[in-house]
Write an enzyme that holds these catalytic residues in place. Structure first.
Site, PDB file in Angstrom:
ATOM      1  N   GLU A   1      12.474   7.390  10.751  1.00  0.00           N
ATOM      2  CA  GLU A   1      11.656   7.758   9.591  1.00  0.00           C
ATOM      3  C   GLU A   1      10.538   8.714   9.987  1.00  0.00           C
ATOM      4  O   GLU A   1      10.257   9.680   9.253  1.00  0.00           O
ATOM      5  CB  GLU A   1      11.080   6.502   8.932  1.00  0.00           C
ATOM      6  CG  GLU A   1      12.131   5.685   8.183  1.00  0.00           C
ATOM      7  CD  GLU A   1      11.551   4.450   7.521  1.00  0.00           C
ATOM      8  OE1 GLU A   1      10.319   4.239   7.617  1.00  0.00           O
ATOM      9  OE2 GLU A   1      12.319   3.691   6.910  1.00  0.00           O
TER      10      GLU A   1
ATOM     11  N   HIS B   1      11.412   5.104  -0.687  1.00  0.00           N
ATOM     12  CA  HIS B   1      11.494   3.647  -0.611  1.00  0.00           C
ATOM     13  C   HIS B   1      11.852   2.994  -1.941  1.00  0.00           C
ATOM     14  O   HIS B   1      12.020   1.776  -2.009  1.00  0.00           O
ATOM     15  CB  HIS B   1      10.173   3.077  -0.080  1.00  0.00           C
ATOM     16  CG  HIS B   1      10.017   3.218   1.399  1.00  0.00           C
ATOM     17  ND1 HIS B   1       9.738   4.417   2.004  1.00  0.00           N
ATOM     18  CD2 HIS B   1      10.122   2.312   2.408  1.00  0.00           C
ATOM     19  CE1 HIS B   1       9.676   4.237   3.313  1.00  0.00           C
ATOM     20  NE2 HIS B   1       9.898   2.980   3.587  1.00  0.00           N
TER      21      HIS B   1
END
Length: 312
Positions: free
Chosen positions: A162, A195
């Protein structure tokens, strides 16, 4: 703060070319974000996200995206003729200068912010913190953690991939367009929105109502966006990928601070003092511990001809 066009290192192209580069950079970030999230769902499965087979497949997917993302950035910079005088590897935060400081100081800064939760963990250890540290440093315990796919995902794979995709690859294409300060607040938008895919997991489980799912999604977006700002700040200030990766892993380990438990704890005054002290120390040390003096010339700041604010 978005600077004027004259301050931006896009080479010698026209204003129209520079604006095209900005749009290309934003679209590139959107592509990277969609690719990362999309890679998690290329495998059709009805199993939950914590199932070992699902985790293994997703490891493969995000690894492919993490390898491809720097290539996409390189292709964009070559096509738009930007960043041509700056080596890409240092731009991605992969360099040796200041690496020891990058591995220690930002993590120490993050631990200051979590002083309250850390003290709470210490006072709640049944056998004492020294015993707990000794147990966790045991080779058998380390071996179990490494073989635990869920632990590997939360503390190694997710932080590394990430931060590589959402910070190291996105910031170099945003900073030349917006400047470092504005990029710190723009880049986490892609991270926060990415997310939202957890909504799919909650809908599939069927355990939560739409209201609960929406509240959770909004809270998670806010939390990841704020963390993304901090992580982008750390990346730009230190010029190292290692720094935000370690901070990300530590935050995943700690989770969101449990203020409710602290308010009901027998040692409530002490814990509340530690929570406040941690925030105060964090704010006091934020700039000193991320001073570029410790990390050398930050490569990403060289993209901005007149570096200000976070770059100095």
């Amino acid at each position: 703060m978005v600077s004027s066009t004259s301050d931006i290192s896009f080479g010698h192209g026209s204003l129209g070319t520079q604006r095209t580069s900005c749009w290309a950079g934003i679209l590139c970030c959107l592509l990277l974000a969609c690719s990362y999230v999309g890679s998690l769902y290329v495998w059709r499965s009805t199993l939950p996200r914590d199932h070992p087979s699902v985790i293994r497949r997703r490891f493969t997917s995000v690894l492919v995206v993490s390898i491809a993302s720097p290539c996409v950035v390189w292709a964009l910079t070559e096509w738009m003729k930007i960043l041509s005088d700056v080596p890409l590897m240092p731009l991605f935060g992969i360099r040796l200068e200041g690496v020891v400081a990058a591995g220690i100081l930002p993590l120490l800064l993050t631990m200051m912010l979590f002083l309250g939760p850390l003290v709470q963990l210490v006072v709640e250890c049944p056998k004492g913190i020294l015993f707990e540290i000794k147990m966790r440093c045991n080779l058998r315990c380390v071996s179990l953690c490494v073989r635990d796919l869920k632990w590997m995902r939360n503390h190694i794979v997710a932080p590394l991939t990430e931060e590589l995709v959402f910070r190291a690859c996105m910031l170099p294409v945003l900073v030349p367009c917006t400047g470092p300060t504005a990029a710190i607040f723009i880049c986490p938008l892609f991270f926060g929105v990415a997310h939202f895919h957890h909504i799919t997991e909650q809908l599939r489980s069927g355990c939560d109502s739409w209201g609960d799912i929406l509240i959770t999604a909004v809270f998670q977006f806010a939390y990841t966006y704020v963390f993304g700002i901090y992580s982008a700040f750390i990346f730009i200030r230190t010029g190292h990928l290692l720094a935000p990766v370690l901070c990300h892993s530590f935050c995943n380990c700690m989770g969101f601070p449990e203020f409710g438990r602290a308010l009901k704890h027998p040692l409530r005054p002490v814990l509340l003092f530690c929570y406040q002290l941690g925030v105060a120390l964090f704010l006091l040390c934020l700039l000193p511990l991320t001073d570029p003096f410790f990390y050398g010339v930050t490569p990403i700041c060289t993209l901005f001809l007149n570096p200000r604010a976070v770059c100095s």
